[in-house]
Motif scaffolding. Sequence first.
Motif, PDB file in Angstrom:
ATOM      1  N   PHE A  28      -3.956   6.130 -13.140  1.00 46.28           N
ATOM      2  CA  PHE A  28      -3.039   7.014 -12.415  1.00 46.28           C
ATOM      3  C   PHE A  28      -1.593   6.713 -12.794  1.00 46.28           C
ATOM      4  CE2 PHE A  28      -0.402   8.352  -8.843  1.00 46.28           C
ATOM      5  CZ  PHE A  28      -0.911   9.614  -8.560  1.00 46.28           C
ATOM      6  N   GLY A  29      -1.340   5.481 -13.235  1.00 44.06           N
ATOM      7  CA  GLY A  29       0.011   5.110 -13.620  1.00 44.06           C
ATOM      8  C   GLY A  29       0.698   4.141 -12.670  1.00 44.06           C
ATOM      9  N   VAL A  30      -0.076   3.540 -11.761  1.00 45.08           N
ATOM     10  CA  VAL A  30       0.514   2.558 -10.839  1.00 45.08           C
ATOM     11  C   VAL A  30       0.767   1.262 -11.612  1.00 45.08           C
ATOM     12  CG1 VAL A  30       0.228   1.303  -8.686  1.00 45.08           C
ATOM     13  CG2 VAL A  30      -0.799   3.581  -8.944  1.00 45.08           C
ATOM     14  N   ARG A  31       1.989   0.749 -11.514  1.00 45.09           N
ATOM     15  CA  ARG A  31       2.328  -0.501 -12.192  1.00 45.09           C
ATOM     16  C   ARG A  31       1.543  -1.667 -11.577  1.00 45.09           C
ATOM     17  NH1 ARG A  31       6.958  -1.949 -10.731  1.00 45.09           N
ATOM     18  NH2 ARG A  31       7.177  -0.389  -9.077  1.00 45.09           N
ATOM     19  N   PRO A  32       1.073  -2.618 -12.371  1.00 44.51           N
ATOM     20  CA  PRO A  32       0.295  -3.745 -11.843  1.00 44.51           C
ATOM     21  C   PRO A  32       0.995  -4.487 -10.720  1.00 44.51           C
ATOM     22  CG  PRO A  32       0.191  -3.710 -14.234  1.00 44.51           C
ATOM     23  CD  PRO A  32       1.196  -2.655 -13.842  1.00 44.51           C
ATOM     24  N   GLU A  33       2.319  -4.668 -10.848  1.00 41.84           N
ATOM     25  CA  GLU A  33       3.053  -5.402  -9.810  1.00 41.84           C
ATOM     26  C   GLU A  33       3.198  -4.615  -8.513  1.00 41.84           C
ATOM     27  OE1 GLU A  33       6.187  -3.618 -12.657  1.00 41.84           O
ATOM     28  OE2 GLU A  33       4.157  -4.484 -12.753  1.00 41.84           O
ATOM     29  N   ALA A  34       2.852  -3.315  -8.533  1.00 38.16           N
ATOM     30  CA  ALA A  34       2.964  -2.480  -7.334  1.00 38.16           C
ATOM     31  C   ALA A  34       1.607  -2.276  -6.657  1.00 38.16           C
ATOM     32  CB  ALA A  34       3.571  -1.121  -7.687  1.00 38.16           C
ATOM     33  N   ILE A  35       0.600  -3.025  -7.110  1.00 43.98           N
ATOM     34  CA  ILE A  35      -0.737  -2.909  -6.529  1.00 43.98           C
ATOM     35  C   ILE A  35      -0.957  -4.043  -5.535  1.00 43.98           C
ATOM     36  CG2 ILE A  35      -3.225  -2.940  -6.970  1.00 43.98           C
ATOM     37  CD1 ILE A  35      -2.635  -1.775  -9.735  1.00 43.98           C
ATOM     38  N   TYR A  36      -1.330  -3.711  -4.329  1.00 50.62           N
ATOM     39  CA  TYR A  36      -1.608  -4.696  -3.282  1.00 50.62           C
ATOM     40  C   TYR A  36      -3.119  -4.752  -3.076  1.00 50.62           C
ATOM     41  CZ  TYR A  36       3.358  -4.698  -2.119  1.00 50.62           C
ATOM     42  OH  TYR A  36       4.726  -4.828  -2.172  1.00 50.62           O
TER      43      TYR A  36
END
Length: 203
Positions: A28-36
């Motif tokens: 989807f394009g979610v940055r790894p550091e923005a995944i909880y």
Amino acid sequence: MSEQVYGYVRVSSKDQNEERQLIAMREFGVRPEAIYMDKQSGKDFDRPAYRRLLRRLKAGDTLVIKSIDRLGRNYEEILEQWRIITKTKGTAIVVLDMPLLDTREGRDLTGTLIADIVLQLLSYVAQTEREFIRQRQAEGIAAAKARGQRFGRPELPVPDEFYPLFERWQDSEISAREAARTLNVTHNTFLRWAVKMGGRKIF
């Protein structure tokens, strides 16, 4: 601060693999550091990563989840979290497994309304299914009990040492608690055995 896209991943136990959800987030394009991510049951919302995510979310942001049950497994709680995120926080939600559940800006009022209706319908169906399963389990247990099947821990056998102590208790020479301590059983266990023996003083 610019608008952000966050992802939330949850697996029900430390043994489950979260890779399928992480792959969907990356696609989807979610940055790894923005995944909880949390690794525990959805029975409540006492989840550290989820709490941190909620504090971070703001109006204009987007939250991406793989499926609606990542928010929880309870009908009322899922709806409550949806309300907090979309109404109180003003954050959009995208549910990857259900394209209709997408509240990002640019969708018209009808699209948003459909998302809310679909969410309530899905949550209701999920809750109804869980209640149906519990009902079938209860009916199965009741039917098994009617057939004489026993549940729970097996009852302790009455030891030989019980009988002289029972007679002394009947004669008020010792208390039920003293007898129970001598037999290394609970007070209630001794009284249950005494009832079976036709004990006259149950106190």
